[in-house]
Structures are given as structure tokens and as C-alpha cells.
Write a protein that holds these residues in place. Structure first.
Motif, short mmCIF file in Angstrom:
data_model
loop_
_atom_site.label_atom_id
_atom_site.label_comp_id
_atom_site.label_asym_id
_atom_site.label_seq_id
_atom_site.Cartn_x
_atom_site.Cartn_y
_atom_site.Cartn_z
N PRO A 36 118.39 10.25 26.25
CA PRO A 36 118.94 11.31 25.40
C PRO A 36 118.93 12.65 26.14
CG PRO A 36 117.39 9.97 24.17
CD PRO A 36 117.27 9.54 25.61
N ARG A 37 119.89 13.48 25.84
CA ARG A 37 120.04 14.79 26.48
C ARG A 37 118.77 15.64 26.33
NH1 ARG A 37 124.01 18.41 28.19
NH2 ARG A 37 123.60 20.58 27.65
N SER A 38 118.10 15.50 25.22
CA SER A 38 116.92 16.32 24.92
C SER A 38 115.62 15.72 25.43
CB SER A 38 116.81 16.52 23.41
OG SER A 38 116.67 15.26 22.77
N ALA A 39 115.72 14.71 26.30
CA ALA A 39 114.54 13.97 26.73
C ALA A 39 114.27 14.14 28.22
CB ALA A 39 114.72 12.49 26.41
N GLY A 40 113.06 13.73 28.61
CA GLY A 40 112.69 13.75 30.02
C GLY A 40 111.41 12.99 30.23
N ILE B 177 114.85 15.34 34.16
CA ILE B 177 115.76 15.48 33.03
C ILE B 177 117.14 15.02 33.49
CG2 ILE B 177 114.46 17.32 31.89
CD1 ILE B 177 116.38 19.37 33.14
N ASN B 178 118.06 14.87 32.57
CA ASN B 178 119.41 14.44 32.91
C ASN B 178 120.06 15.42 33.88
OD1 ASN B 178 120.07 11.96 31.34
ND2 ASN B 178 119.51 13.26 29.62
N ALA B 179 120.82 14.86 34.83
CA ALA B 179 121.48 15.67 35.85
C ALA B 179 122.40 16.70 35.22
CB ALA B 179 122.27 14.77 36.80
N GLY B 180 122.37 17.89 35.80
CA GLY B 180 123.23 18.98 35.35
C GLY B 180 122.56 19.95 34.39
N LEU B 181 121.49 19.51 33.74
CA LEU B 181 120.83 20.38 32.75
C LEU B 181 120.10 21.56 33.41
CD1 LEU B 181 119.50 17.83 30.12
CD2 LEU B 181 121.58 19.23 30.04
N ALA B 182 119.50 21.35 34.57
CA ALA B 182 118.84 22.47 35.25
C ALA B 182 119.86 23.57 35.53
CB ALA B 182 118.16 22.01 36.53
#
Length: 168
Positions: free
Chosen positions: A74-78, A138-143
Motif C-alpha cells: 500500500p502507498r501508505s506503508a513501509g 517505501i514505494n518508489a517515487g514517494l521520497a
């Protein structure tokens, strides 16, 4: 597949939450006085504040498995990898199907480096430095999307005994 794995399969309990980003330009105030939770990491910088639900990988076995064999997240996960003490750390993407941003921190919770868009299944080592205490994936691109970079501060209870830059 395509679903987040159950606890019995891959480790600690995992709870989903919505990523909260409070951009400076939005005029909203972040709740920076909230308490830390074992299943959440907060990040802040001049760009605002973000929170991710995290699965903790704090044993050698959990760190070795990491996010391998998972088809989505999920986008909000890590996942937050934690070492017993600062160490030289390098990651790779063996058996990892999800493109990731890998965020390296020191023992105070200060981000020391960010590797963006780690390629799935790539065996090239991704060095994090010599004094790595924790690593957030975390999902790529979020940083990039949130502005997470060296100097960003992380808040989580794992930093509590190390003079954290952002205490609980």
C-alpha cells in the motif's frame, strides 16, 4: 497474490493508515506532539510531515527477508529495518518485486542518504553508509514526491534512547 502478507507469513503485525502529508504551503498544522507508535514512522522536513504504517524488521531473520516475494505494498506503508547498533549497511533487491525508495538514518533519526527508485530484482548493492542504525523502505517515487532527503528527521520509538532529533 498481490495482497499484503499475513503476520504468520512475514513477521510483525502490520496496520494500514493513510499517509498524511502536511505541506508547508498548505497552511495546515501538523500534530508534532503526538506519541510514537511501534507501527508508524513520522518524517518531517521543510517540506512538511508524512506518516507511514510500518512493519518492523528488527531481527537478523526479519532484516534478511525484508520485502522479498511481495507483489505490492500500500502507498501508505513501509518497512523499518533496525540494527542493534550503527553499522555499515548495503541493501539489494534480490527477490524484491516492488520498486522502492530506501531511506538510511543514523541512530538519532536523521536521514543520512536516500536511494530513489531501487529496481526490482537488481543484485547491485545499494550502500547506505558506515553509521546506519535504521532503514525505511517505501514505494518508489514517494521520497521525491514528499521531499524526503538527507536532513529529513524520522520519529519512532527506536530512536528514543539515542538523543533523537525528533523525540516522541
Amino acid at each position: 497474490m498481490g495482497m499484503w502478507p499475513e503476520r504468520a507469513t512475514y513477521g510483525p503485525a502490520f496496520m494500514l493508515s493513510v499517509v498524511t502529508v502536511v505541506a508547508s504551503a498548505s497552511g495546515l498544522k501538523a500534530d508534532t506532539a503526538s506519541t510514537c507508535r511501534i507501527d508508524r514512522v513520522d518524517l518531517r522536513g521543510d517540506w512538511g510531515v508524512a506518516s507511514f504504517s510500518v512493519e518492523l524488521a528488527d531481527t537478523e531473520q526479519e532484516r534478511a527477508l525484508g520485502l522479498m516475494f511481495r507483489e505490492s505494498m500500500p502507498r501508505s506503508a513501509g518497512m523499518l529495518f533496525v540494527y542493534d547498533r550503527p553499522t555499515t549497511a548495503a541493501f539489494w533487491m534480490k527477490n524484491t518485486y516492488i520498486p522502492l525508495d530506501i531511506i538510511f538514518t543514523d541512530e538519532t533519526g536523521m536521514v543520512t542518504s536516500v536511494h530513489s527508485d531501487a529496481k526490482p530484482l537488481d543484485l547491485t548493492p545499494i550502500p547506505g553508509g558506515d553509521r546506519v542504525f535504521a532503514v525505511l523502505e517505501i514505494n518508489a517515487g514517494l521520497a521525491r514526491d514528499y521531499g524526503i532527503s538527507a536532513g529529513t528527521q524520522l520519529r519512532h520509538e527506536i530512536f528514543s534512547s539515542n538523543q533523537p532529533v525528533w523525540p516522541c
